[in-house]
Design a protein around this motif. Structure first.
Motif, PDB file in Angstrom:
ATOM      1  N   MET A 132       0.308  -5.760   5.917  1.00  0.00           N
ATOM      2  CA  MET A 132      -0.261  -6.712   4.529  1.00  0.00           C
ATOM      3  C   MET A 132      -0.339  -7.985   4.822  1.00  0.00           C
ATOM      4  N   VAL A 135      -5.792   3.785   4.239  1.00  0.00           N
ATOM      5  CA  VAL A 135      -5.390   4.920   3.758  1.00  0.00           C
ATOM      6  C   VAL A 135      -6.144   5.993   4.303  1.00  0.00           C
ATOM      7  N   MET A 168      -2.828  -6.730  -1.124  1.00  0.00           N
ATOM      8  CA  MET A 168      -3.838  -6.389  -0.260  1.00  0.00           C
ATOM      9  C   MET A 168      -4.853  -6.012  -1.307  1.00  0.00           C
ATOM     10  N   ILE A 177      -6.111   3.144  -7.365  1.00  0.00           N
ATOM     11  CA  ILE A 177      -6.361   3.597  -5.940  1.00  0.00           C
ATOM     12  C   ILE A 177      -7.159   5.058  -6.024  1.00  0.00           C
ATOM     13  N   LEU A 206       1.121  -0.009   6.571  1.00  0.00           N
ATOM     14  CA  LEU A 206      -0.246  -0.862   6.519  1.00  0.00           C
ATOM     15  C   LEU A 206       0.380  -2.271   6.830  1.00  0.00           C
ATOM     16  N   PHE A 235       2.333   0.777   1.469  1.00  0.00           N
ATOM     17  CA  PHE A 235       1.783  -0.658   1.629  1.00  0.00           C
ATOM     18  C   PHE A 235       2.373  -1.053   0.213  1.00  0.00           C
ATOM     19  N   THR A 264       4.809   3.441  -1.327  1.00  0.00           N
ATOM     20  CA  THR A 264       4.771   1.955  -1.608  1.00  0.00           C
ATOM     21  C   THR A 264       6.038   1.323  -0.883  1.00  0.00           C
ATOM     22  N   GLU A 269      -9.698  -2.634   0.644  1.00  0.00           N
ATOM     23  CA  GLU A 269      -9.072  -2.594   2.092  1.00  0.00           C
ATOM     24  C   GLU A 269      -8.024  -1.616   2.285  1.00  0.00           C
ATOM     25  N   ALA A 270      -7.090  -1.432   1.295  1.00  0.00           N
ATOM     26  CA  ALA A 270      -5.808  -0.569   1.127  1.00  0.00           C
ATOM     27  C   ALA A 270      -6.585   0.900   1.127  1.00  0.00           C
ATOM     28  N   VAL A 290      -1.249  -4.160  -4.618  1.00  0.00           N
ATOM     29  CA  VAL A 290      -2.846  -4.255  -4.573  1.00  0.00           C
ATOM     30  C   VAL A 290      -3.276  -5.149  -5.611  1.00  0.00           C
ATOM     31  N   ARG A 326      -4.181  -2.587  12.386  1.00  0.00           N
ATOM     32  CA  ARG A 326      -3.546  -2.698  11.113  1.00  0.00           C
ATOM     33  C   ARG A 326      -2.848  -1.586  10.464  1.00  0.00           C
TER      34      ARG A 326
END
Length: 641
Positions: free
Chosen positions: A507, A490, A481, A294, A505, A445, A408, A485-486, A448, A563
């Motif tokens: 998902m 953010v 995700m 991330i 988010l 979220f 998370t 896109e995550a 990933v 979203r």
């Protein structure tokens, strides 16, 4: 054959064609009985045409074309060259006729000559392609291929597959949902049905390879087609979407294997660039955990918004070095500051903030592996709780405008130490927001795809080694995700921040891990339970079957981004929270055999929704929350003396 030899050979062929075409034009004009005055002029007309046409063909680059791929474009070039040449001949001849009146060429000869030359020259070029195509049949080494999409992209792919010697695929049939195209042919291949006919067509035509050529289709439509294709045993490949194509041109090199994210069917994230630029552009931005999955993607995307300086903070030197090199390669003008530091080291973090004074902080550094943190709870607390506290408090002290915590879904009604520590991290930033000018927010979220330690790379490694693929439970589901896109969401959430929010988010729909494993096996051209075995290993410590993205008492509110949602902040005592944090710190500093249970006790007191059943030992485990609080206060008081 060299260019010179090629020019000489084609020039000789064209000279013969021109001579024959003009002779035939005269014969037809005079019913195959050319009278003497006109017969003497035939050589003159032929030589004039050759002298004009050959340079015209050369100028039109007809001698540089690869005629085995001749198409309408080449025919148009021939027509243009012959037309211009015929007009030029007519103009020159009229001039010469004024000097010598006996030079008479019937007008019909011009038209007939034009037609025969076009047919002759064009026919000679296309004859090679027709000859070659007649021998381009499927060979034993070819994979029988079905192309989904009989549009422009599909036709171009079929053409290249037929003519390319470097591919082992050969197109056999088309699939297209347009009912008006059914039973028609494209590039000599029949269109045999719609997407719903795919399984039956694969069996009937013994298809081994499927190519999805739908570059303008939506992600949800692609996912629907893929779900149908998964029912077959054919290997599946896909052409990128229009947005990913360069200049709209299609080639075989663009065809790629299907990725698991293609199956999610999620439309691309829409980003409000104006709001993002306002709080990132020309600012000093810090990303902690910058070498992680991330964190590194945060750096890539933030770099595109022209920050004044980007601080890459991480504990691992190799990962920080890699992302620094990548960013300098892609953004040569960006100012980077790679920083090797441990967020648990308060003095080091303070010195970094004092020196660089970051205006925006994205806190992505964390321990996230659930089973490992169950075995090492003190390390989860040091990094996820105390490390977050260090970075967040420094952001407050040194006047950062934004602090964005990466959280998370495992923080919701947690069953693991990792999830509980992330929930406490959320509480820390919410409590700091109440007394700070810094906008403290958390973004929550799920999983990933492809991140370090996630299930996808593990499954891929197991498949590459021939299996088995290990799944904890057949009913386990997770939200997924893609990393880009995550991260986009953010960054967008940071732009929406007013302070104190937990952004959640969207998902999409949860995915069964068992289905994910089976999809990956099929996308590798194998069959689950036959080629690759699937073994169920049981739920690991700290895991649960269903992850939640929102606690029952939080509720949600919409934002201006479709979203991103906001969870309502929960009430809790800041004093009690920081008192319990001091207790945690004291407990892990004097780690004993009993520390694991003591740590979990304190975590349960901070996060009452932490679902943990204590083991029976001689400790105070099992006492009520009030008794435990009293004992903990006495413990803390004793340590301060």
């Amino acid at each position: 054959m060299g260019a010179r030899q090629r020019f000489l050979l084609l020039g000789l062929v064209d000279t013969i064609i021109i001579a024959c075409a003009i002779t035939l034009a005269y014969l037809l004009r005079f019913d195959f009985q050319i009278r003497m005055p006109y017969f003497k002029l035939v050589p003159y007309v032929i030589l004039m045409h050759v002298g004009i046409l050959l340079p015209a063909f050369y100028k039109a680059k007809l001698y540089r074309r690869v005629w085995q791929y001749a198409s309408v474009g080449e025919l148009i070039s021939i027509v243009k060259a012959v037309t211009v040449s015929e007009l030029l001949f007519y103009a020159i001849h009229l001039t010469l006729q004024m000097i010598e009146p006996t030079l008479v060429v019937p007008r019909s000869v011009y038209i007939l000559s034009w037609a025969f030359i076009v047919l002759g020259v064009g026919g000679s070029r296309f004859a090679w392609r027709m000859f070659r195509d007649s021998y381009l049949k499927i060979q034993p080494h070819h994979k029988r291929t079905m192309i989904i999409g009989a549009g422009d992209a599909g036709a171009m792919i079929a053409k290249e597959l037929k003519h390319s010697p470097d591919t082992d695929c050969y197109p056999v049939v088309f699939i297209d949902d347009d009912p008006s195209k059914k039973l028609l042919e494209v590039m000599g291949l029949p269109i045999v049905g719609s997407r719903h006919d795919i399984p039956e067509v694969v069996k009937r035509f013994k298809i081994q390879e499927i190519i999805i050529a739908l570059p303008s289709a939506s992600r949800s439509e692609i996912a629907d087609v893929l779900n149908i294709c998964k029912k077959t045993r054919a290997n599946i490949k896909i052409l990128p979407r229009v947005a990913d194509l360069v200049n709209g041109k299609v080639s075989l090199k663009m065809i790629r294997d299907v990725k698991i994210e293609d199956l999610l069917g999620r439309e691309p994230v829409r980003v409000d660039l104006n709001h993002i630029v306002n709080y990132v552009k020309d600012k000093v931005v810090m990303v902690t955990g910058a070498g992680g999955s991330i964190g590194s993607e945060l750096c890539r995307q933030i770099a595109s918004f022209s920050p004044e300086k980007l601080l890459l903070l991480g504990h691992g030197e190799n990962s920080i070095y890699d992302i620094e090199l990548e960013l300098l390669r892609n953004y040569p003008d960006i100012k980077l500051e790679p920083i090797i530091a441990d967020i648990q080291d308060r003095h080091r973090i303070e010195s970094i903030f004092a020196r660089y004074k970051p205006a925006v902080v994205f806190h992505a550094a964390a321990h996230k592996h659930v089973p490992l943190m169950e075995r090492n709870p003190s390390e989860a607390i040091k990094n996820n709780v105390l490390g977050t506290k260090n970075v967040a408090e420094c952001a407050h002290i040194y006047g950062a405008s934004h602090f964005v915590l990466i959280s998370t879904d495992k923080a919701v009604n947690p069953t693991s130490v990792m999830g509980t520590t992330k929930r406490i991290a959320e509480m820390i930033v919410q409590s700091l927001d109440k007394e700070s000018n810094t906008k403290f927010v958390a973004v929550r979220f799920g999983n990933v795809l492809g991140s370090r330690g996630s299930v996808i790379p593990v499954f891929k490694q197991q498949i590459e080694h021939g299996g088995p693929v290990t799944v904890t439970h057949p009913d386990m589901v997770r939200y997924f995700m893609t990393i880009p896109e995550a991260v986009q969401l953010v960054i967008q959430a940071g732009a929406l921040a007013k302070g104190g929010e937990i952004f959640i988010l969207d998902m999409g729909e949860p995915v069964k891990i068992d289905d994910l494993a089976r999809d990956l096996i099929r996308l590798s051209g194998l069959e689950p339970d036959e080629d690759i075995k699937i073994i169920y290993t049981g739920i690991r410590p700290g895991e649960k079957l269903f992850e939640e993205i929102l606690a029952d008492e939080e509720g949600t509110e919409a934002t201006r981004h479709d979203r991103i949602f906001v969870g309502k902040p929960l009430d809790f005592s800041r004093d009690e929270l920081f008192f319990m944090l001091r207790m945690l710190e004291q407990t892990i500093s004097k780690e004993t055999i009993e520390s694991a249970n003591q740590i979990r006790q304190i975590l349960r007191q901070i996060v009452p929704t932490y679902q943990w059943k204590p083991e029976k030992t001689g400790s105070a485990v099992g006492t009520s929350k009030l008794e435990a609080m009293a004992a903990s206060r006495e413990f803390a008081a004793g340590t301060e003396k």
